[in-house]
Design a protein around this motif. Structure first.
Motif, PDB file in Angstrom:
ATOM      1  N   VAL A   3      42.454  25.362  35.599  1.00 25.95           N
ATOM      2  CA  VAL A   3      42.536  26.675  36.231  1.00 25.95           C
ATOM      3  C   VAL A   3      43.845  27.322  35.829  1.00 25.95           C
ATOM      4  CG1 VAL A   3      42.668  27.909  38.407  1.00 25.95           C
ATOM      5  CG2 VAL A   3      41.091  25.993  38.161  1.00 25.95           C
ATOM      6  N   LEU A   4      43.750  28.473  35.177  1.00 19.80           N
ATOM      7  CA  LEU A   4      44.963  29.168  34.785  1.00 19.80           C
ATOM      8  C   LEU A   4      45.573  29.890  35.976  1.00 19.80           C
ATOM      9  CD1 LEU A   4      44.378  30.914  31.362  1.00 19.80           C
ATOM     10  CD2 LEU A   4      45.931  29.056  31.912  1.00 19.80           C
ATOM     11  N   PHE A   5      44.686  30.524  36.739  1.00 22.66           N
ATOM     12  CA  PHE A   5      45.220  31.362  37.793  1.00 22.66           C
ATOM     13  C   PHE A   5      44.131  31.733  38.794  1.00 22.66           C
ATOM     14  CE2 PHE A   5      46.904  35.625  39.209  1.00 22.66           C
ATOM     15  CZ  PHE A   5      47.902  35.080  39.983  1.00 22.66           C
ATOM     16  N   VAL A   6      44.454  31.639  40.085  1.00 14.50           N
ATOM     17  CA  VAL A   6      43.571  32.157  41.123  1.00 14.50           C
ATOM     18  C   VAL A   6      44.330  33.279  41.807  1.00 14.50           C
ATOM     19  CG1 VAL A   6      42.261  31.662  43.197  1.00 14.50           C
ATOM     20  CG2 VAL A   6      42.607  29.873  41.487  1.00 14.50           C
ATOM     21  N   VAL A   7      43.751  34.454  41.825  1.00 12.86           N
ATOM     22  CA  VAL A   7      44.449  35.588  42.429  1.00 12.86           C
ATOM     23  C   VAL A   7      44.461  35.404  43.942  1.00 12.86           C
ATOM     24  CG1 VAL A   7      44.453  38.078  42.743  1.00 12.86           C
ATOM     25  CG2 VAL A   7      43.735  37.085  40.555  1.00 12.86           C
ATOM     26  N   PRO A   8      45.650  35.321  44.561  1.00  6.17           N
ATOM     27  CA  PRO A   8      45.729  35.142  46.017  1.00  6.17           C
ATOM     28  C   PRO A   8      45.053  36.309  46.729  1.00  6.17           C
ATOM     29  CG  PRO A   8      47.894  34.961  45.003  1.00  6.17           C
ATOM     30  CD  PRO A   8      46.968  35.429  43.946  1.00  6.17           C
ATOM     31  N   ARG A   9      44.456  36.023  47.890  1.00  3.76           N
ATOM     32  CA  ARG A   9      43.673  37.066  48.561  1.00  3.76           C
ATOM     33  C   ARG A   9      44.530  38.232  49.021  1.00  3.76           C
ATOM     34  NH1 ARG A   9      39.551  33.172  51.733  1.00  3.76           N
ATOM     35  NH2 ARG A   9      38.492  32.490  49.847  1.00  3.76           N
ATOM     36  N   ARG A  10      45.814  37.943  49.340  1.00  6.75           N
ATOM     37  CA  ARG A  10      46.618  39.067  49.842  1.00  6.75           C
ATOM     38  C   ARG A  10      46.826  40.107  48.743  1.00  6.75           C
ATOM     39  NH1 ARG A  10      51.756  37.118  47.894  1.00  6.75           N
ATOM     40  NH2 ARG A  10      51.390  34.910  47.529  1.00  6.75           N
ATOM     41  N   TRP A  11      46.673  39.707  47.492  1.00  8.97           N
ATOM     42  CA  TRP A  11      46.850  40.688  46.410  1.00  8.97           C
ATOM     43  C   TRP A  11      45.667  41.637  46.290  1.00  8.97           C
ATOM     44  CZ3 TRP A  11      49.350  37.428  41.889  1.00  8.97           C
ATOM     45  CH2 TRP A  11      50.665  37.118  42.277  1.00  8.97           C
ATOM     46  N   LEU A  12      44.601  41.347  47.020  1.00  9.95           N
ATOM     47  CA  LEU A  12      43.472  42.286  47.036  1.00  9.95           C
ATOM     48  C   LEU A  12      43.929  43.633  47.589  1.00  9.95           C
ATOM     49  CD1 LEU A  12      40.570  40.018  48.299  1.00  9.95           C
ATOM     50  CD2 LEU A  12      40.819  41.003  46.032  1.00  9.95           C
ATOM     51  N   ALA A  13      45.024  43.608  48.367  1.00  6.67           N
ATOM     52  CA  ALA A  13      45.545  44.843  48.947  1.00  6.67           C
ATOM     53  C   ALA A  13      46.008  45.813  47.859  1.00  6.67           C
ATOM     54  CB  ALA A  13      46.705  44.526  49.885  1.00  6.67           C
ATOM     55  N   TYR A  14      46.304  45.294  46.658  1.00  2.00           N
ATOM     56  CA  TYR A  14      46.730  46.180  45.571  1.00  2.00           C
ATOM     57  C   TYR A  14      45.568  47.004  45.028  1.00  2.00           C
ATOM     58  CZ  TYR A  14      51.086  43.501  45.228  1.00  2.00           C
ATOM     59  OH  TYR A  14      52.272  42.909  45.481  1.00  2.00           O
ATOM     60  N   GLY A  15      44.346  46.579  45.365  1.00  2.00           N
ATOM     61  CA  GLY A  15      43.159  47.184  44.772  1.00  2.00           C
ATOM     62  C   GLY A  15      43.112  48.704  44.746  1.00  2.00           C
ATOM     63  N   PRO A  16      43.304  49.340  45.931  1.00  2.00           N
ATOM     64  CA  PRO A  16      43.178  50.798  45.963  1.00  2.00           C
ATOM     65  C   PRO A  16      44.139  51.494  45.001  1.00  2.00           C
ATOM     66  CG  PRO A  16      43.191  49.912  48.177  1.00  2.00           C
ATOM     67  CD  PRO A  16      43.513  48.771  47.262  1.00  2.00           C
ATOM     68  N   LEU A  17      45.250  50.848  44.649  1.00  3.35           N
ATOM     69  CA  LEU A  17      46.209  51.469  43.745  1.00  3.35           C
ATOM     70  C   LEU A  17      45.591  51.760  42.380  1.00  3.35           C
ATOM     71  CD1 LEU A  17      49.376  49.307  44.451  1.00  3.35           C
ATOM     72  CD2 LEU A  17      48.927  51.627  45.218  1.00  3.35           C
ATOM     73  N   SER A  18      44.580  50.965  42.018  1.00  4.81           N
ATOM     74  CA  SER A  18      43.995  51.147  40.696  1.00  4.81           C
ATOM     75  C   SER A  18      43.103  52.383  40.656  1.00  4.81           C
ATOM     76  CB  SER A  18      43.176  49.919  40.315  1.00  4.81           C
ATOM     77  OG  SER A  18      42.036  49.844  41.137  1.00  4.81           O
ATOM     78  N   GLY A  19      42.806  52.943  41.843  1.00  2.80           N
ATOM     79  CA  GLY A  19      41.950  54.132  41.856  1.00  2.80           C
ATOM     80  C   GLY A  19      40.492  53.789  41.692  1.00  2.80           C
ATOM     81  N   ALA A  20      40.175  52.498  41.570  1.00  5.54           N
ATOM     82  CA  ALA A  20      38.774  52.119  41.410  1.00  5.54           C
ATOM     83  C   ALA A  20      38.060  52.254  42.749  1.00  5.54           C
ATOM     84  CB  ALA A  20      38.673  50.686  40.906  1.00  5.54           C
ATOM     85  N   TYR A  21      36.838  52.672  42.712  1.00  2.10           N
ATOM     86  CA  TYR A  21      35.984  52.762  43.897  1.00  2.10           C
ATOM     87  C   TYR A  21      36.509  53.731  44.955  1.00  2.10           C
ATOM     88  CZ  TYR A  21      34.877  48.261  41.815  1.00  2.10           C
ATOM     89  OH  TYR A  21      34.586  47.276  40.946  1.00  2.10           O
ATOM     90  N   LEU A  22      37.479  54.569  44.612  1.00  4.64           N
ATOM     91  CA  LEU A  22      38.051  55.454  45.625  1.00  4.64           C
ATOM     92  C   LEU A  22      37.039  56.475  46.110  1.00  4.64           C
ATOM     93  CD1 LEU A  22      41.761  56.289  44.831  1.00  4.64           C
ATOM     94  CD2 LEU A  22      40.781  54.869  46.605  1.00  4.64           C
ATOM     95  N   LEU A  23      36.058  56.788  45.283  1.00  6.20           N
ATOM     96  CA  LEU A  23      35.094  57.810  45.674  1.00  6.20           C
ATOM     97  C   LEU A  23      33.962  57.221  46.514  1.00  6.20           C
ATOM     98  CD1 LEU A  23      35.007  59.984  42.470  1.00  6.20           C
ATOM     99  CD2 LEU A  23      36.108  60.457  44.633  1.00  6.20           C
ATOM    100  N   THR A  24      34.077  55.922  46.841  1.00  5.65           N
ATOM    101  CA  THR A  24      33.017  55.264  47.600  1.00  5.65           C
ATOM    102  C   THR A  24      32.573  56.037  48.839  1.00  5.65           C
ATOM    103  OG1 THR A  24      34.046  53.233  46.902  1.00  5.65           O
ATOM    104  CG2 THR A  24      32.300  53.039  48.526  1.00  5.65           C
ATOM    105  N   PRO A  25      33.518  56.510  49.701  1.00  5.77           N
ATOM    106  CA  PRO A  25      33.055  57.193  50.925  1.00  5.77           C
ATOM    107  C   PRO A  25      32.155  58.379  50.595  1.00  5.77           C
ATOM    108  CG  PRO A  25      35.424  56.845  50.983  1.00  5.77           C
ATOM    109  CD  PRO A  25      34.974  56.457  49.621  1.00  5.77           C
ATOM    110  N   PHE A  26      32.490  59.124  49.532  1.00  5.33           N
ATOM    111  CA  PHE A  26      31.685  60.291  49.193  1.00  5.33           C
ATOM    112  C   PHE A  26      30.311  59.858  48.694  1.00  5.33           C
ATOM    113  CE2 PHE A  26      36.001  61.783  49.100  1.00  5.33           C
ATOM    114  CZ  PHE A  26      35.902  62.978  49.794  1.00  5.33           C
ATOM    115  N   ALA A  27      30.304  58.805  47.886  1.00  7.98           N
ATOM    116  CA  ALA A  27      29.024  58.303  47.398  1.00  7.98           C
ATOM    117  C   ALA A  27      28.165  57.840  48.566  1.00  7.98           C
ATOM    118  CB  ALA A  27      29.254  57.149  46.430  1.00  7.98           C
ATOM    119  N   LEU A  28      28.807  57.136  49.516  1.00  9.17           N
ATOM    120  CA  LEU A  28      28.068  56.654  50.680  1.00  9.17           C
ATOM    121  C   LEU A  28      27.545  57.827  51.505  1.00  9.17           C
ATOM    122  CD1 LEU A  28      30.158  53.613  51.968  1.00  9.17           C
ATOM    123  CD2 LEU A  28      27.924  53.615  50.859  1.00  9.17           C
TER     124      LEU A  28
END
Lengths: 193, 507
Positions: B181-206
């Motif tokens: 295993v090279l690397f397992v991304v720790p779960r707390r780093w999931l908090a960085y997700g919104p910074l990437s701008g990915a899926y930000l339009l989800t509420p509108f799509a929903l």
């Protein structure tokens, strides 16, 4: 390895410390011009498309003028007949200049097992495609090219950015080039990519 | 040699369900047009039965089989079509479990052959049991590797395939695959997700999906059309409600985006297994992508503007012949940049941090391009405001604001520009709102393209694009000095350009 790499990068950056001072693009022109008949081909294409545009704008103008589109401001409606004139002025001279300009720019060469091609007119493009990376060589002829005895050689690699198209070659030249490229590519095939 | 195998019969359940969304509208249509008469129910039932029968026929007529050194996918109905995939052409195997499949214990196996990115050429087995998927994957990858090693005359490549991980080249194939295993991304780093701008339009799509569904089911539930019109009018009369809903949706953007990101990138794990890099991720659909290390030619490091502010980055592998590389080539989700460089450095190779700047005139061009279009819009809108209606001041001011923002943007875009060559790998970087740096091995370059627009000619710069048979196909250094650009290409592949250089670049 990384030490060496950094050293290399440093040395290289020192060599080009004053970028852009080398004047014009320091590449010589490729050896071979395309066929003179390519001018006729480009002229035909250019005039054809500008005729389509001019005709289209003429029809549009007649339509607008005939139906008096109410949402257009008055000054636009009053001067609507300038539209086809402007389109003509914009496209026809370009269509006539383009072929001669292109003929001066478009050149190609095969040496050192690299295809070097220059193309464009207002914008320019220089392409370098090593024969060892060629995947397919296509020789194509449109109907007007066939009338003129011209052909296009399309050289493809695994990347669109590493591919090249040489238009306006004499059919014989194109056939020889395509043949030569296909043969050499077979000999040099390199599977690194 | 194994006998021809069928997919798991459980696909008889998944296939019709997969077809439901596309069947839904026609079915609803039939029911409504028929006014829920027995006749219309009959036709609707016929439609459902038809889709089930279709699934049965598809299942019964499809077999797959490993024959010698190739995989054959056979579909025999009236005619017989056989798709043959030579195992040595297999570049990766991708096993995923969508939720329904997971429920039933089956999986989707995708075989990547790298046939010029054409999807038609790739094999897909939708609905094999998980155990069978693992078995087949092992078989395919083993054959692929053995074939590749046999063909490779160059012993270095073989060593590279297996060498660095303490594995014998002649390791018996029956061994459990050695993996690290090279690397397992720790779960707390999931908090960085919104910074990437990915899926930000989800509420509108929903929200859009909910409104659409409400209309469909509203009809179904016989809600009166007048009620809907009334509701619409009520909202129109109370714009505050609409505004509040909009604000709520905007506020929900980072939250919903973060949740989606977490669902897709849950427990992102990067492993090295024999000659493969295996990236696994996902909460509902657990997705695993195997990338053959022999085909990895470099990587791409991407940072959005918010990510740069937070010091995080994402990474993609540049792999030859990988279709859909945007989703499948992902090496790391959003993680701190230092960690990203560490992991990528271990998995592929070190980054090149020292990039050569582009000439100052490139800064002027970046500024012009970031400011001028908005300035033009502002001027036109301003003129329209003076001529017609003061309402035009709104877009005029907005465009002016964007033009002002264009100044820091243009300056930053210039700062991002850079290129370098370290003796084996080249690197180019560009972009500000989405800055991306590619690091590519020299041997992956299949050609060069230099382009120059009239404006660039005036500024004595050009764009140098390295054609690469992997990733996005071409990596460009924008607005390099004329001599600098040619020198860059000549430095990376001296033999290709040497015959055509006017004067040797001064050492």
């Amino acid at each position: 390895m990384s030490d060496h790499a950094e050293e290399h990068a440093e040395r290289a950056s020192a060599a080009t410390a004053v970028p852009g001072t080398g004047g014009r693009v320091p590449l010589r022109a490729p050896a071979n011009p395309v066929s003179r008949k390519a001018v006729a081909l480009w002229l035909f294409e250019g005039v054809f498309w500008s005729a389509v545009l001019i005709g289209g704008s003429f029809l549009l103008t007649r339509w607008i003028d005939g139906d008096r589109w109410s949402w257009l401001p008055g000054w636009a409606l009053g001067n609507i007949w300038w539209l086809p004139a402007l389109v003509t002025l914009a496209t026809l001279p370009a269509a006539i200049v383009e072929p001669f300009w292109r003929y001066a720019v478009h050149r190609w060469e095969l040496s050192g097992d690299v295809v070097y091609a220059r193309s464009g007119w207002i914008s320019r493009e220089w392409a370098f495609v090593p024969v060892s990376r060629i995947q397919t060589v296509d020789k194509a002829q449109g109907w007007f090219e066939r009338v003129l005895g011209l052909a296009t050689v399309e050289i493809r690699t695994a990347s669109h950015a590493g591919s090249s198209t040489i238009k306006g070659l004499d059919y014989g030249v194109a056939a020889t080039l395509a043949e030569e490229l296909a043969r050499r590519a077979e000999e040099l095939r390199d599977d690194a990519t | 040699m194994s006998p021809p195998l069928r997919l798991s019969p459980k696909v008889l359940l998944t296939e019709p369900i997969k077809m439901l969304p596309s069947l839904f509208l026609p079915l609803a249509g039939v029911l409504f047009v028929g006014g829920f008469s027995p006749g219309s129910f009959f036709w609707a039932a016929l439609g459902v039965a038809g889709s089930v029968a279709y699934a049965v026929v598809r299942w019964a007529t499809f077999t797959y089989q490993v024959v010698g050194d190739r995989l054959e996918l056979t579909r025999a109905l009236v005619s017989r079509s056989v798709r043959t995939i030579p195992l040595e052409r297999v570049r990766g195997v991708d096993v995923s479990n969508p939720p329904l499949h997971r429920l039933l214990g089956i999986a989707v196996l995708k075989i990547d052959t790298g046939a010029g990115g054409e999807d038609k050429q790739e094999g897909e087995l939708d609905g094999v049991t998980v155990a069978e998927a693992e078995r087949l994957k092992a078989v395919l990858l083993r054959h692929a590797r053995a074939g590749a090693a046999r063909r490779t005359a160059n012993p270095e490549t073989v060593a590279e395939t297996a060498g660095p991980y303490g594995q014998e080249v002649s390791a018996p194939v029956r061994h459990a695959p050695a993996e690290r295993v090279l690397f397992v991304v720790p779960r707390r780093w999931l908090a960085y997700g919104p910074l990437s701008g990915a899926y930000l339009l989800t509420p509108f799509a929903l929200a859009a999906g909910a409104v659409g569904l409400a209309f469909q089911w509203g009809n179904e539930l016989r809600i009166d059309g007048r009620f809907v019109v009334g509701a619409g009018e009520w909202i129109w009369d109370h714009p505050v409600v609409l505004l509040a809903a909009l604000v709520l949706l905007v506020l929900a953007m980072p939250v919903a985006g973060g949740v989606m990101y977490a669902v897709f990138n849950w427990d992102f794990t990067l492993r090295v297994r024999e000659g493969y890099l295996v990236a696994e991720r996902g909460l509902l659909t657990r997705r695993s992508v195997s990338l053959e290390r022999r085909r990895v030619r470099g990587f791409e490091l991407v940072e959005g503007i918010a990510e740069r502010w937070a010091g995080v980055a994402r990474a993609w592998a540049v792999v030859t012949g990988l279709g859909d590389s945007q989703t499948r080539g992902q090496l790391l989700p959003v993680v701190p940049k230092a960690k990203a460089l560490d992991v990528v450095g271990e998995a592929i190779g070190p980054a090149i941090s020292r990039l050569r700047p582009h000439p100052p005139v490139a800064r002027r061009r970046r500024l012009f391009r970031a400011v001028f279009p908005w300035l033009l819009v502002a001027l036109c809108a301003g003129a329209a405001a003076l001529a017609w209606s003061p309402l035009w001041w709104v877009p005029a001011v907005a465009a002016l604001l964007l033009a002002v923002l264009g100044v820091p943007l243009g300056l930053d875009r210039y700062r991002s520009l850079g290129h370098a060559y370290d003796g084996t790998r080249l690197s180019v970087r560009s972009g500000s709102l989405r800055r991306s740096q590619a690091v590519i091995e020299e041997r992956a370059v299949v050609g060069w393209k230099l382009t120059q627009t009239p404006f660039q000619r005036q500024a004595r710069v050009l764009t140098v694009t390295a054609g690469v048979g992997a990733g996005s196909g071409g990596y460009s250094a924008f607005d390099v000095g004329e001599a600098q650009g040619v020198a860059f290409a000549a430095e990376v592949t001296p033999a290709w350009l040497a015959p055509f250089l006017l004067n040797e670049p001064q050492e």
